[in-house]
Structure formats: structure tokens, C-alpha cells
Motif scaffolding. Structure first.
Motif, PDB file in Angstrom:
ATOM      1  N   THR A   1      -2.893 -38.880  20.761  1.00  0.00           N
ATOM      2  CA  THR A   1      -2.764 -39.268  22.158  1.00  0.00           C
ATOM      3  C   THR A   1      -3.661 -40.438  22.516  1.00  0.00           C
ATOM      4  O   THR A   1      -3.295 -41.277  23.344  1.00  0.00           O
ATOM      5  N   GLY A   2      -4.840 -40.526  21.909  1.00  0.00           N
ATOM      6  CA  GLY A   2      -5.795 -41.568  22.277  1.00  0.00           C
ATOM      7  C   GLY A   2      -5.278 -42.958  21.996  1.00  0.00           C
ATOM      8  O   GLY A   2      -5.195 -43.808  22.904  1.00  0.00           O
ATOM      9  N   VAL A   3      -4.895 -43.236  20.738  1.00  0.00           N
ATOM     10  CA  VAL A   3      -4.420 -44.576  20.411  1.00  0.00           C
ATOM     11  C   VAL A   3      -3.045 -44.839  21.032  1.00  0.00           C
ATOM     12  O   VAL A   3      -2.727 -45.980  21.369  1.00  0.00           O
ATOM     13  N   MET A   4      -2.222 -43.804  21.200  1.00  0.00           N
ATOM     14  CA  MET A   4      -0.933 -43.999  21.849  1.00  0.00           C
ATOM     15  C   MET A   4      -1.136 -44.461  23.292  1.00  0.00           C
ATOM     16  O   MET A   4      -0.492 -45.424  23.744  1.00  0.00           O
ATOM     17  N   ASN A   5      -2.033 -43.810  24.020  1.00  0.00           N
ATOM     18  CA  ASN A   5      -2.296 -44.216  25.398  1.00  0.00           C
ATOM     19  C   ASN A   5      -2.894 -45.620  25.464  1.00  0.00           C
ATOM     20  O   ASN A   5      -2.629 -46.377  26.405  1.00  0.00           O
ATOM     21  N   ARG A   6      -3.682 -45.967  24.459  1.00  0.00           N
ATOM     22  CA  ARG A   6      -4.242 -47.330  24.402  1.00  0.00           C
ATOM     23  C   ARG A   6      -3.125 -48.359  24.216  1.00  0.00           C
ATOM     24  O   ARG A   6      -3.134 -49.417  24.850  1.00  0.00           O
ATOM     25  N   LEU A   7      -2.154 -48.043  23.362  1.00  0.00           N
ATOM     26  CA  LEU A   7      -1.024 -48.943  23.161  1.00  0.00           C
ATOM     27  C   LEU A   7      -0.205 -49.105  24.442  1.00  0.00           C
ATOM     28  O   LEU A   7       0.268 -50.202  24.752  1.00  0.00           O
ATOM     29  N   ILE A   8      -0.035 -48.013  25.177  1.00  0.00           N
ATOM     30  CA  ILE A   8       0.695 -48.077  26.448  1.00  0.00           C
ATOM     31  C   ILE A   8      -0.056 -48.959  27.436  1.00  0.00           C
ATOM     32  O   ILE A   8       0.540 -49.807  28.129  1.00  0.00           O
ATOM     33  N   ALA A   9      -1.379 -48.810  27.491  1.00  0.00           N
ATOM     34  CA  ALA A   9      -2.198 -49.615  28.410  1.00  0.00           C
ATOM     35  C   ALA A   9      -2.161 -51.096  28.039  1.00  0.00           C
ATOM     36  O   ALA A   9      -2.281 -51.961  28.919  1.00  0.00           O
ATOM     37  N   GLU A  10      -1.982 -51.393  26.748  1.00  0.00           N
ATOM     38  CA  GLU A  10      -2.001 -52.782  26.275  1.00  0.00           C
ATOM     39  C   GLU A  10      -0.596 -53.389  26.168  1.00  0.00           C
ATOM     40  O   GLU A  10      -0.421 -54.450  25.567  1.00  0.00           O
ATOM     41  N   LYS A  11       0.374 -52.733  26.756  1.00  0.00           N
ATOM     42  CA  LYS A  11       1.769 -53.158  26.588  1.00  0.00           C
ATOM     43  C   LYS A  11       1.977 -54.642  26.851  1.00  0.00           C
ATOM     44  O   LYS A  11       2.684 -55.331  26.109  1.00  0.00           O
ATOM     45  N   ASP A  12       1.376 -55.176  27.906  1.00  0.00           N
ATOM     46  CA  ASP A  12       1.590 -56.573  28.279  1.00  0.00           C
ATOM     47  C   ASP A  12       0.592 -57.522  27.626  1.00  0.00           C
ATOM     48  O   ASP A  12       0.627 -58.732  27.893  1.00  0.00           O
ATOM     49  N   ASN A  13      -0.277 -56.984  26.783  1.00  0.00           N
ATOM     50  CA  ASN A  13      -1.265 -57.815  26.099  1.00  0.00           C
ATOM     51  C   ASN A  13      -1.596 -57.145  24.769  1.00  0.00           C
ATOM     52  O   ASN A  13      -2.694 -56.640  24.560  1.00  0.00           O
ATOM     53  N   ALA A  14      -0.620 -57.155  23.870  1.00  0.00           N
ATOM     54  CA  ALA A  14      -0.738 -56.402  22.613  1.00  0.00           C
ATOM     55  C   ALA A  14      -1.963 -56.831  21.810  1.00  0.00           C
ATOM     56  O   ALA A  14      -2.173 -58.022  21.567  1.00  0.00           O
ATOM     57  N   GLN A  15      -2.758 -55.854  21.409  1.00  0.00           N
ATOM     58  CA  GLN A  15      -3.939 -56.090  20.584  1.00  0.00           C
ATOM     59  C   GLN A  15      -3.766 -55.522  19.181  1.00  0.00           C
ATOM     60  O   GLN A  15      -4.596 -55.755  18.306  1.00  0.00           O
ATOM     61  N   CYS A  16      -2.703 -54.767  18.983  1.00  0.00           N
ATOM     62  CA  CYS A  16      -2.464 -54.025  17.737  1.00  0.00           C
ATOM     63  C   CYS A  16      -1.183 -54.540  17.082  1.00  0.00           C
ATOM     64  O   CYS A  16      -0.242 -54.966  17.768  1.00  0.00           O
ATOM     65  N   ASP A  17      -1.150 -54.496  15.751  1.00  0.00           N
ATOM     66  CA  ASP A  17       0.024 -54.941  15.003  1.00  0.00           C
ATOM     67  C   ASP A  17       0.877 -53.789  14.494  1.00  0.00           C
ATOM     68  O   ASP A  17       2.106 -53.864  14.515  1.00  0.00           O
ATOM     69  N   VAL A  18       0.218 -52.715  14.039  1.00  0.00           N
ATOM     70  CA  VAL A  18       0.928 -51.579  13.445  1.00  0.00           C
ATOM     71  C   VAL A  18       0.356 -50.279  13.997  1.00  0.00           C
ATOM     72  O   VAL A  18      -0.864 -50.106  14.069  1.00  0.00           O
ATOM     73  N   PHE A  19       1.249 -49.372  14.378  1.00  0.00           N
ATOM     74  CA  PHE A  19       0.853 -48.022  14.752  1.00  0.00           C
ATOM     75  C   PHE A  19       1.205 -47.103  13.607  1.00  0.00           C
ATOM     76  O   PHE A  19       2.377 -46.976  13.233  1.00  0.00           O
ATOM     77  N   TRP A  20       0.189 -46.461  13.020  1.00  0.00           N
ATOM     78  CA  TRP A  20       0.376 -45.484  11.940  1.00  0.00           C
ATOM     79  C   TRP A  20       0.091 -44.109  12.523  1.00  0.00           C
ATOM     80  O   TRP A  20      -1.034 -43.755  12.798  1.00  0.00           O
ATOM     81  N   SER A  21       1.155 -43.355  12.727  1.00  0.00           N
ATOM     82  CA  SER A  21       1.048 -42.045  13.365  1.00  0.00           C
ATOM     83  C   SER A  21       1.264 -40.934  12.352  1.00  0.00           C
ATOM     84  O   SER A  21       1.961 -41.113  11.347  1.00  0.00           O
ATOM     85  N   GLY A  22       0.689 -39.777  12.631  1.00  0.00           N
ATOM     86  CA  GLY A  22       0.868 -38.618  11.774  1.00  0.00           C
ATOM     87  C   GLY A  22       2.196 -37.930  11.970  1.00  0.00           C
ATOM     88  O   GLY A  22       2.549 -37.016  11.218  1.00  0.00           O
ATOM     89  N   ASP A  23       2.975 -38.349  12.970  1.00  0.00           N
ATOM     90  CA  ASP A  23       4.318 -37.827  13.193  1.00  0.00           C
ATOM     91  C   ASP A  23       5.074 -38.836  14.040  1.00  0.00           C
ATOM     92  O   ASP A  23       4.467 -39.707  14.658  1.00  0.00           O
TER      93      ASP A  23
END
Length: 335
Positions: free
Chosen positions: A63-85
């Protein structure tokens, strides 16, 4: 002459200042750092691409990194999301945060374990299992199904991790998808009435069962395999394997390329690297994850997916169910 030398020096200083910085890729990761970091270090060493990784905590898994990605939607700081599911990846898809990507390696993964539009691709799966302490309960006395947890014989004897986080959320959402809303809510209320103990994380479930505080609990295969290595008192079983059973939840790791990411080409390189027999073989050895690519070397202690009856769910639909039940689930957990 002095003026000429000054011009040359100035020219070289400009060239030096314009040298590109080292290539890098940013990955947000909800998989246990102890298992995923060595793989990322191997990628870094083999490609020369610097990896900047942001990891979830054990208590806020997925949930932590997912919520961070949602917050950064208009200013992407991440290239790849590696999730456990894949559930969180699907939530990101619904918000327009991911981008489709298909490499040659994508074709190696069975269709069931990837998004139809290649907005997430699965690899190296875990399964949900029941871990138990052999000093406290015999194998023949264990529940055979998740639905058995409401039986009086198990009152106060079992634990699950907080269902608001990580793979426990996935398991609960899959139950809602399989059983339907009404029946799943009734089951949740019944296990609470039967004294289910809420642990802080899957690791906490493992620890409590190993230490003999609780007879058994639900966790993931990687935690169960680690517990077996650490203690002769611990073993695990797959639930719902009967002919009429609903099967065990299989949870592939899932990769998504982030839309408009700062280093998208390096993000693609990382995805290509992770979607390989070599990476799946490493994860099979380090964390007993089950390869999805046929022909990947398999340690003797790691079961083949072919030997497990899987829970038949639609990962995309289960993601929608997760979002729908989240407010109720939060209320249930806080009661």
C-alpha cells in the motif's frame, strides 16, 4: 598563446560539465527487500544501470509505494513498479498510471499471469498456505479449507495478518470474488467470532507460530519455507485441495512500466531482466518462489505449480472487488 590555451580549457570544461550522468532506473518495490535487493544488485552489476529502489515496510506491504505512485501520477518519479501481487498493479491501471510494455520475455509467461494489454506481467509466484506448529496441533487435525476456520474446534487457535495490507488483502478479496459479497462478509464475521488473532504482518504470523504462541496461521509460501528451515516444529499445507475445493490462491509477482517515467528505456531493460529463467531460478533458491516459465530449474524443496490446485480467479475483477470492499474491511479490522 595564453588566450588560445584559455579557450581550449574553457571548451573542455564545457564538454566535461555536459557529460551525461550515470544511467539509472527507479523501482518502487513491495517485495521483501532481503529477496529482491540481490536481484536488483545483479542487474546493476551486469548492465551498469544504477538502481534506485524504494521498498515498502513489512507492516504496510503493497500500500505504501502504491499510494506514493498515485500521489505522483502527474509527476512520475518511478520507472517500474515491482509488486508482490497484481492487484495493486490493476489499481494503478484503473488510474491511468501504468504504460503497456511487451518484450520478447513476456511471451514466455502464461496468459493467465499477465494483463491482456501488457500493463502488468507476472513472474515467480507464491501461494497462500497454512503454517502450523507440530507441537500444538497434528496435521490430521488441521482445517482442510479456509471455510473450516469458523469451526468451534479452532476457536482462538489461528492467526492472519492485518487484512488491510499485503497478500492477506489479496486473499480476502479473492474470497469475496469466489463466494460473493454476502457469504464472504458472513465468513469474516464468523472468524472474528471464532477468535481469529490479527498479526501485524505475514512475518509476525510466522514468528508467532514458530514460537508456539499460536497453533496455526495463514501466510505465504516464502515465509513458510523459511520457517521450516529455521524450526523442526513447523510445517505447512495447501488448503482447499479436495476435488470440490476452491483451490489455493496463487500470487505472481507483477511488473508494470510507469507512464511518462523519467527513465523508461532503462525501466524496460529492468523488466526484461526480471522476466527471465535466470531471475526465476534465483528467486526459487532464495525465497522458494515458483517459476512461471517452463523449464526453469527448480530446487527440490519448491513445489511445482503443476502439483497445486489453484484458486480460479480473474485478477482484474478481484482488483475491483478489493477497492469495493476496502471501506468495509477497514471497519471490520478496527472493530
Amino acid at each position: 598563446m595564453k588566450t588560445y590555451c584559455l579557450v581550449i580549457l574553457t571548451f573542455f570544461s564545457i564538454i566535461t560539465s555536459c557529460k551525461p550522468t550515470a544511467e539509472e532506473v527507479v523501482v518502487y518495490n513491495s517485495v521483501d527487500q532481503v529477496f529482491s535487493e540481490p536481484v536488483l544488485k545483479d542487474f546493476e552489476r551486469e548492465t551498469g544501470v544504477k538502481v534506485k529502489a524504494v521498498y515498502d515496510t513489512e507492516e504496510t506491504k503493497s500500500t505504501g509505494v502504491m499510494n506514493r505512485l498515485i500521489a505522483e501520477k502527474d509527476n512520475a518519479q518511478c520507472d517500474v513498479f515491482w509488486s508482490g501481487d497484481p492487484l495493486r498493479n490493476n489499481i494503478l491501471i484503473s488510474r491511468g498510471i501504468t504504460a503497456p510494455y511487451q518484450s520478447e520475455e513476456t511471451a514466455l509467461i502464461p496468459a493467465y499471469f499477465k494483463d491482456k494489454e501488457n500493463q502488468w506481467i507476472g513472474f515467480s509466484a507464491r501461494a497462500r498456505v497454512l503454517i502450523y506448529n507440530k507441537r500444538l496441533i497434528q496435521k490430521d487435525d488441521l482445517p482442510k479449507s479456509l471455510l473450516d476456520l469458523i469451526k468451534p474446534a479452532y476457536k482462538g487457535k489461528f492467526t492472519i495478518a492485518n487484512p488491510l495490507f499485503g497478500t492477506t488483502t489479496f486473499q480476502i478479496a479473492s474470497l469475496f470474488a469466489i463466494l460473493g459479497d454476502s457469504r464472504a462478509r458472513e465468513w469474516m464475521q464468523d472468524i472474528k467470532a471464532n477468535g481469529v488473532i490479527i498479526a501485524t504482518s505475514n512475518g509476525d504470523v510466522k514468528k508467532r507460530v514458530m514460537q508456539g504462541e499460536i497453533a496455526f496461521g495463514l501466510t505465504d509460501t516464502d515465509d513458510a519455507f523459511e520457517a521450516e528451515k529455521e524450526s523442526d516444529d513447523v510445517a505447512y499445507i495447501f488448503l482447499d485441495q479436495q476435488n470440490s475445493g476452491m483451490g489455493t490462491l496463487i500470487m505472481p509477482n507483477a511488473l508494470s512500466l510507469i507512464k511518462n517515467s523519467p527513465n523508461s528505456e532503462n525501466g524496460k531493460k529492468l523488466i526484461d531482466y526480471l522476466l527471465s529463467k535466470e531471475t526465476e531460478a534465483k528467486l526459487a533458491v532464495s525465497s522458494a518462489q515458483m517459476p512461471l516459465i517452463r523449464g526453469t530449474p527448480l530446487p527440490t524443496n519448491v513445489p511445482s505449480l503443476d502439483a497445486i490446485k489453484p484458486m480460479k480467479i480473474d485478477y482484474n475483477e478481484t482488483s475491483k472487488v478489493l477497492e469495493e470492499i476496502q471501506p468495509w474491511l477497514k471497519q471490520w479490522a478496527e472493530q
